[in-house]
Design a protein around this motif. Structure first.
Motif, mmCIF file in Angstrom:
data_model
loop_
_atom_site.group_PDB
_atom_site.id
_atom_site.type_symbol
_atom_site.label_atom_id
_atom_site.label_comp_id
_atom_site.label_asym_id
_atom_site.label_seq_id
_atom_site.Cartn_x
_atom_site.Cartn_y
_atom_site.Cartn_z
ATOM 1 N N MET A 77 13.212 38.217 44.808
ATOM 2 C CA MET A 77 13.782 38.846 45.995
ATOM 3 C C MET A 77 14.275 37.827 47.012
ATOM 4 O O MET A 77 15.279 38.052 47.700
ATOM 5 C CB MET A 77 12.759 39.794 46.641
ATOM 6 C CG MET A 77 12.487 41.038 45.823
ATOM 7 S SD MET A 77 11.734 42.389 46.770
ATOM 8 C CE MET A 77 10.073 41.756 47.004
ATOM 9 N N ILE A 81 17.863 36.925 43.696
ATOM 10 C CA ILE A 81 18.812 37.981 44.053
ATOM 11 C C ILE A 81 19.809 37.529 45.113
ATOM 12 O O ILE A 81 21.018 37.796 44.972
ATOM 13 C CB ILE A 81 18.065 39.267 44.488
ATOM 14 C CG1 ILE A 81 17.374 39.902 43.263
ATOM 15 C CG2 ILE A 81 19.028 40.265 45.122
ATOM 16 C CD1 ILE A 81 16.569 41.145 43.585
ATOM 17 N N ILE A 85 23.773 37.640 44.517
ATOM 18 C CA ILE A 85 24.668 38.432 45.360
ATOM 19 C C ILE A 85 25.876 37.611 45.803
ATOM 20 O O ILE A 85 27.017 38.086 45.795
ATOM 21 C CB ILE A 85 23.908 38.989 46.587
ATOM 22 C CG1 ILE A 85 22.967 40.112 46.133
ATOM 23 C CG2 ILE A 85 24.873 39.508 47.646
ATOM 24 C CD1 ILE A 85 22.061 40.628 47.225
ATOM 25 N N ARG A 110 26.110 43.379 36.451
ATOM 26 C CA ARG A 110 24.808 43.912 36.873
ATOM 27 C C ARG A 110 23.868 44.077 35.683
ATOM 28 O O ARG A 110 22.691 43.748 35.767
ATOM 29 C CB ARG A 110 24.991 45.262 37.581
ATOM 30 C CG ARG A 110 25.559 45.137 38.974
ATOM 31 C CD ARG A 110 25.778 46.486 39.605
ATOM 32 N NE ARG A 110 26.236 46.336 40.976
ATOM 33 C CZ ARG A 110 25.672 46.943 42.027
ATOM 34 N NH1 ARG A 110 24.646 47.729 41.851
ATOM 35 N NH2 ARG A 110 26.149 46.761 43.231
ATOM 36 N N PHE A 138 11.374 45.227 49.370
ATOM 37 C CA PHE A 138 12.627 45.431 48.650
ATOM 38 C C PHE A 138 13.639 46.156 49.530
ATOM 39 O O PHE A 138 14.824 45.792 49.551
ATOM 40 C CB PHE A 138 12.370 46.242 47.374
ATOM 41 C CG PHE A 138 13.597 46.420 46.531
ATOM 42 C CD1 PHE A 138 14.017 45.412 45.683
ATOM 43 C CD2 PHE A 138 14.338 47.597 46.597
ATOM 44 C CE1 PHE A 138 15.167 45.560 44.906
ATOM 45 C CE2 PHE A 138 15.489 47.750 45.828
ATOM 46 C CZ PHE A 138 15.895 46.731 44.983
ATOM 47 N N ILE A 139 13.190 47.158 50.264
ATOM 48 C CA ILE A 139 14.086 47.906 51.156
ATOM 49 C C ILE A 139 14.652 46.981 52.235
ATOM 50 O O ILE A 139 15.845 47.038 52.562
ATOM 51 C CB ILE A 139 13.347 49.100 51.802
ATOM 52 C CG1 ILE A 139 13.045 50.156 50.726
ATOM 53 C CG2 ILE A 139 14.171 49.710 52.924
ATOM 54 C CD1 ILE A 139 12.182 51.296 51.219
ATOM 55 N N ALA A 142 17.234 44.749 50.625
ATOM 56 C CA ALA A 142 18.451 45.505 50.326
ATOM 57 C C ALA A 142 19.245 45.785 51.603
ATOM 58 O O ALA A 142 20.484 45.734 51.599
ATOM 59 C CB ALA A 142 18.089 46.813 49.630
ATOM 60 N N ARG A 145 21.035 42.465 52.517
ATOM 61 C CA ARG A 145 22.036 41.953 51.592
ATOM 62 C C ARG A 145 23.086 42.987 51.172
ATOM 63 O O ARG A 145 24.205 42.627 50.822
ATOM 64 C CB ARG A 145 21.347 41.436 50.312
ATOM 65 C CG ARG A 145 20.228 40.439 50.565
ATOM 66 C CD ARG A 145 20.769 39.101 51.015
ATOM 67 N NE ARG A 145 19.689 38.155 51.284
ATOM 68 C CZ ARG A 145 19.893 36.877 51.583
ATOM 69 N NH1 ARG A 145 21.125 36.411 51.637
ATOM 70 N NH2 ARG A 145 18.870 36.080 51.824
ATOM 71 N N GLY A 146 22.722 44.261 51.228
ATOM 72 C CA GLY A 146 23.605 45.301 50.715
ATOM 73 C C GLY A 146 24.949 45.432 51.410
ATOM 74 O O GLY A 146 25.987 45.562 50.738
ATOM 75 N N ALA A 177 24.853 52.105 40.065
ATOM 76 C CA ALA A 177 23.463 51.645 40.003
ATOM 77 C C ALA A 177 22.609 52.557 39.130
ATOM 78 O O ALA A 177 21.815 52.084 38.299
ATOM 79 C CB ALA A 177 22.881 51.553 41.409
#
Length: 219
Positions: A77, A81, A85, A110, A138-139, A142, A145-146, A177
């Motif tokens: 993480m 990741i 990204i 992916r 994780f949230i 995300a 980075r999302g 996804a």
């Protein structure tokens, strides 16, 4: 170790990290057992047997089994990741051909990332579902980075002007996804892995399905 290698393979990241060989063996053994049996069902004795190290060696490097789990999950993480990204965004921004080509790249990229890191990804999926603190990490990752990926993806498909006006970007991302994650879990958790030829055929079908679902109808 290059950033590209970090983004492609967690095992290579561990192998080339600066750490004692005994610690590396413990991590790789835990990675294998946690992904196959689950974290809760794996004992430190089993990790010791798999790694060829003693339990004393395990606790020399990790205070608890939870610390060992955290060491496996945090790099994916915090290091793997984020680098992936950046690489994904850079490559996606160069895609300015057909809508099918854009989705071909996004889906293969992916899926290949998940497969390259399948053990730690399987562990991460399981822990997100069972441990609130890992789900929150994780949230948070995300959320940080999302948006940059969404922005790059939006610019890429906007250049093509081929996407239906009644479908928003978040729906497209969820569609990609969900298809890739379910297919990955089918291959590596629920059923036996398929051959390279079968995977290529299946991913092509997924690409075609998504393109047909979001593409503007021909005039």
């Amino acid at each position: 170790m290059t950033e590209e290698l970090m983004a492609n393979d967690f095992k290579a990241w561990v192998d080339q990290s600066d750490m004692p060989n005994g610690k590396r063996k413990v991590i790789m053994a835990a990675l294998k057992l946690f992904s196959e049996k689950g974290f809760d069902a794996t004992s430190t004795q089993e990790i010791a047997q798999e790694s060829g190290m003693s339990q004393a060696t395990i606790f020399k490097y990790f205070k608890t089994k939870e610390d060992l789990l955290e060491w496996i999950i945090d790099p994916i993480m915090n290091n793997i990741i984020p680098v992936y990204i950046v690489e994904f965004k850079n490559q996606l921004s160069e895609k300015s051909t057909s809508l099918k080509d854009v989705f071909h790249f996004a889906i293969r990229n992916r899926y290949n990332f998940l497969v390259s890191n399948k053990e730690v990804v399987l562990i991460l999926f399981t822990q997100i579902l069972t441990k609130d603190e890992i789900k929150e990490k994780f949230i948070k990752m995300a959320a940080q980075r999302g948006p940059s990926i969404l922005s790059t993806f939006k610019k890429t498909i906007a250049n093509e002007d081929q996407v239906r006006d009644d479908i928003d970007l978040s729906t497209i991302i969820r569609l990609i996804a969900s298809q890739i994650i379910v297919y990955f879990l089918q291959n590596y958790k629920l059923l036996s892995p398929r051959t390279d030829e079968e995977v290529d055929h299946d991913l092509t079908q997924i690409e075609d399905l998504i393109v047909r679902a979001i593409e503007k109808p021909a005039k």
